[in-house]
Write an enzyme that holds these catalytic residues in place. Structure first.
Site, PDB file in Angstrom:
ATOM      1  N   HIS A 144      31.758  40.261  49.365  1.00 49.73           N
ATOM      2  CA  HIS A 144      32.209  38.862  49.388  1.00 49.73           C
ATOM      3  C   HIS A 144      31.277  38.026  48.507  1.00 49.73           C
ATOM      4  CE1 HIS A 144      34.158  35.271  50.834  1.00 49.73           C
ATOM      5  NE2 HIS A 144      32.961  34.728  50.993  1.00 49.73           N
ATOM      6  N   GLY A 180      38.397  44.902  38.273  1.00 52.48           N
ATOM      7  CA  GLY A 180      37.629  46.082  38.664  1.00 52.48           C
ATOM      8  C   GLY A 180      36.203  46.144  38.162  1.00 52.48           C
ATOM      9  N   MET A 197      43.207  42.523  47.064  1.00 49.25           N
ATOM     10  CA  MET A 197      43.760  41.224  47.446  1.00 49.25           C
ATOM     11  C   MET A 197      44.819  41.289  48.550  1.00 49.25           C
ATOM     12  SD  MET A 197      42.018  39.269  45.626  1.00 49.25           S
ATOM     13  CE  MET A 197      42.873  37.705  45.714  1.00 49.25           C
TER      14      MET A 197
END
Ligand code: GRF
Length: 208
Positions: free
Chosen positions: A110, A12, A91
């Site tokens: 990304h 995180g 995920m």
């Protein structure tokens, strides 16, 4: 005030960058109202709790099919009245239902300059391993909207990061996070919350 729901699965640090940006008053127009994790042990949940943000856990393995999971996740996000969903190291694959329910309202970060080192299977350290294998001199990060094509939605912001000879995937990952991800993700979220991103097909116009 737009409601921002952040989806996480791990450490995180990108969530932390968003929390810090909010603390500095950089997310005018939005507020992080909930953090949803696919993993009950994610450290990201602790970060949320420490900052008084509501948390939820939804695990793919608790559902028999992708469709059922998708249905439940869509209902959860709608129940939270989310205006914007941020994938910050989430995920689990998002299905069509969630993506179409929140068209151009889901932002992903990304760790490469799309269209390089992206698509199916390009996540985590693998992205940086491939960049090093190819010998590129510049990599970076991309904040983009999510559509049904993996890493294929409209690009919002990109930032380049230098690759140095002798970098390991871990070293490069850290540099990309520090110099690019943690900067452009909060910026993209702020732009969205201020209605400064206009989508034209697969391109975005930033109204500044
Ligand atoms: C980041 O590298 C991000 O680009 C990718 O997953 C990683 C998440 O890291 N999508 P963290 O959980 O935000 O620390």
């Amino acid at each position: 005030m737009k409601k921002i729901v952040v989806l996480v699965s791990g450490g995180g640090t990108n969530l932390q960058a968003l929390i810090d940006a909010q603390g500095k008053g950089e997310l005018t127009g939005g507020s992080i109202t909930c953090v949803v994790s696919s993993n009950p042990n994610a450290y990201a949940l602790k970060r949320a709790e420490q900052n008084g943000i509501e948390t939820e856990v939804i695990r793919r393995r608790d559902f028999d099919s992708q469709d059922q999971y998708d249905e439940a996740l869509t209902a959860l996000l709608k129940g939270k009245d989310a205006d914007l969903i941020v994938l910050a190291g989430f995920m689990t694959i998002l299905g069509k239902k969630v993506i179409s329910a929140f068209e151009n309202r889901i932002i992903n970060i990304h760790p490469a300059l799309i269209p390089s080192f992206c698509g199916e299977g390009y996540y985590g350290l693998r992205v940086h391993e491939e960049a090093l294998k190819k010998g590129v001199k510049v990599t970076g990060a991309t904040a983009h909207f999510v559509n049904e094509v993996c890493d294929g939605g409209p690009i919002i912001l990109q930032k380049a990061v230098e690759v140095r000879f002798g970098d390991t995937p871990e070293v490069l990952q850290k540099r990309v996070m520090e110099q690019a991800e943690w900067k452009i993700l909060p910026k993209a979220v702020a732009l969205f919350c201020e209605d400064k991103i206009k989508v034209h097909g697969n391109c975005t116009e930033i109204l500044e």
